[in-house]
Design a protein around this motif. Structure first.
Motif, PDB file in Angstrom:
ATOM      1  N   THR A  84       3.704  -4.738  -9.509  1.00 28.38           N
ATOM      2  CA  THR A  84       3.258  -5.683 -10.639  1.00 28.38           C
ATOM      3  C   THR A  84       2.413  -4.613 -11.121  1.00 28.38           C
ATOM      4  N   LYS A  85       1.933  -3.165 -11.095  1.00 24.56           N
ATOM      5  CA  LYS A  85       0.857  -2.161 -11.321  1.00 24.56           C
ATOM      6  C   LYS A  85       1.711  -1.017 -11.796  1.00 24.56           C
ATOM      7  N   ARG A  88       1.755   0.174 -14.943  1.00 24.21           N
ATOM      8  CA  ARG A  88       0.631   0.390 -15.971  1.00 24.21           C
ATOM      9  C   ARG A  88      -0.076   2.172 -15.025  1.00 24.21           C
ATOM     10  N   THR A 271       0.331 -12.353 -14.861  1.00 25.71           N
ATOM     11  CA  THR A 271      -0.052 -11.888 -16.450  1.00 25.71           C
ATOM     12  C   THR A 271       1.228 -12.214 -16.841  1.00 25.71           C
ATOM     13  N   SER A 273       2.538  -8.381 -17.449  1.00 25.83           N
ATOM     14  CA  SER A 273       2.839  -7.437 -16.649  1.00 25.83           C
ATOM     15  C   SER A 273       3.543  -8.026 -14.996  1.00 25.83           C
ATOM     16  N   GLN A 274       3.439  -8.842 -15.112  1.00 23.53           N
ATOM     17  CA  GLN A 274       3.475  -9.263 -13.067  1.00 23.53           C
ATOM     18  C   GLN A 274       5.108  -9.915 -14.083  1.00 23.53           C
ATOM     19  N   ASN A 304      -5.030  -9.805 -19.429  1.00 17.94           N
ATOM     20  CA  ASN A 304      -5.606  -8.260 -18.461  1.00 17.94           C
ATOM     21  C   ASN A 304      -6.694  -8.101 -19.252  1.00 17.94           C
ATOM     22  N   GLU A 320       2.277  -9.287 -25.634  1.00 22.48           N
ATOM     23  CA  GLU A 320       3.255  -8.800 -24.850  1.00 22.48           C
ATOM     24  C   GLU A 320       4.227  -8.978 -24.341  1.00 22.48           C
TER      25      GLU A 320
END
Length: 428
Positions: A84-85, A88, A271, A273-274, A304, A320
């Protein structure tokens, strides 16, 4: 353990869990500060080049264990994996590397008494080297187009919607486009999404659904109902309420639904991103199938930046989602709520200003469609069982309204043969 070390461990752990990230992420060996991590990443690349699996056992065959931190160190990297991260963390590593390189340039410039122009050129080269690679020169595209006027163009439609009139307007759902389907509650948003997903799957695409509100079990039941034409109330107890014919059709219905290759993630509060991390994993399991992503629904996606106001948050999320569509070069179809302004008007058909917490939705979306059922508001309507889909925005094509059939008991959407409808009306 320093923060940069934790980040590097997490990136390497994620790569061990999902080997495709070694290539897809555009990570360079120099992004890592730790020499041990540089060695591990170099061995990962070497294993991939030899078409061998990458795990902590195969890594130990590539270099002396002490140069890789030891067997236990490699095995423990899996505990730091966090897909997930991942994006980033890679961005943070890339920026930290750029800053280190800029400092090196300034040191060399001071020692070598460089001119200002040379320093600026070195910084520009660094930015090019550190950016995610993409071709910007259009020269090759122009060369390939040389014979275009003399060759018959092969038309490639987008992902079919299963609704003839909608496909005429949109030419199917197009790659890299964000499609917003908006309506008030009980208009049939989720059934519309399920219809699109089922038909996309049966057409050979890979539908990936993020159901943030409804459970996976409920979604599957809805898919079974629309595939087999089952009344959803009867499906609560098929043993008691199904006819023998419906029971005999049960297994063929499941087999038919299985052909659609639908994937459902029903975790709440995701999110974007996830979603990106999960979608990437699903896409790489079957890379030959083109994906289409569905989200139910926009207003419950977690942002976020919790300190932002609601409008800013929705604006960030819609942007996004658009970037997600561009990154995977696939359609992203997202449901959206409308505000209550619809309910106080005589004409209940939605308009653009009804988009709830609109933010940048209107700006980011390539297509915006509104759903409306007259029989929801008017019991005595002369248009029962009809669902209007009004394409209010279409960045690359026409807008307009189509009317289709909607069977609320089963969730089925279907095309209408208007000539047949006229003949039936005349007989009555």
């Amino acid at each position: 353990m320093g923060r940069h070390e934790q980040i590097e461990k997490s990136v390497l752990g994620s790569m061990l869990a999902e080997n495709y990230l070694i290539v897809d992420s555009d990570v360079k060996q120099d992004f890592f500060i730790s020499q041990i991590h540089k060695n591990i990443f170099g061995c990962m690349q070497a294993l991939l080049a030899k078409r061998r699996p990458v795990d902590y056992i195969t890594l130990l065959t590539m270099m002396e264990p002490v140069l890789l931190g030891g067997a236990n160190y490699l095995a423990e990297l899996a505990n730091f994996a966090n897909q997930t991260k991942f994006d980033r963390y890679v961005d943070m590593m890339r920026e930290a590397w750029k800053n280190r390189e800029k400092n090196n340039i300034l040191i060399q410039a001071k020692e070598g008494d460089w001119e200002i122009g040379s320093i600026q050129q070195a910084f520009e080269e660094l930015e090019k080297e550190g950016s995610v690679g993409s071709e910007t020169n259009i020269k090759m595209e122009l060369v390939r187009m040389g014979e275009r006027p003399y060759e018959q163009t092969q038309h490639v439609p987008g992902v079919p919607t299963g609704l003839h009139d909608v496909d005429k307007l949109l030419d199917g759902f197009q790659p890299a486009e964000l499609i917003i389907i908006a309506a008030r509650p009980s208009m049939g948003k989720t059934d519309t999404l399920n219809h699109f997903a089922l038909h996309a799957g049966l057409a050979g695409y890979k539908p990936i659904i993020f159901s943030l509100e409804m459970s996976r079990t409920s979604m599957i039941d809805r898919f079974i109902a629309i595939t087999g034409g089952y009344n959803r109330l009867r499906m609560r107890n098929p043993y008691m309420h199904f006819t023998d014919k419906q029971k005999s059709n049960w297994l063929p219905t499941l087999a038919r639904l299985n052909e659609a290759n639908i994937h459902i993630d029903d975790r709440a509060g995701l999110t974007v991103s996830q979603m990106r991390a999960e979608a990437r994993k699903m896409i790489h399991t079957e890379p030959k199938l083109k994906p289409i992503i569905f989200v139910d629904y926009l207003q419950i996606i977690r942002g976020n930046f919790p300190n932002h106001n609601r409008t800013e948050m929705i604006g960030q999320i819609s942007n996004e989602l658009k970037q997600l569509a561009k990154e995977f070069n696939c359609p992203v179809v997202c449901l959206s709520q409308l505000n209550r302004g619809v309910e106080i008007r005589d004409n209940k058909r939605p308009v653009m200003s009804d988009l709830r917490d609109s933010g940048n939705i209107e700006q980011d979306a390539d297509v915006i469609g509104f759903l409306y059922r007259d029989d929801y508001y008017n019991i005595d309507t002369d248009r029962p069982g009809l669902l209007e889909i009004h394409i209010a925005k279409h960045r690359n094509g026409p807008t307009g309204t189509t009317t289709i059939g909607y069977v609320k008991e089963t969730g089925i959407l279907h095309n209408i043969d208007w000539q047949e409808e006229k003949r039936r009306a005349s007989r009555q």
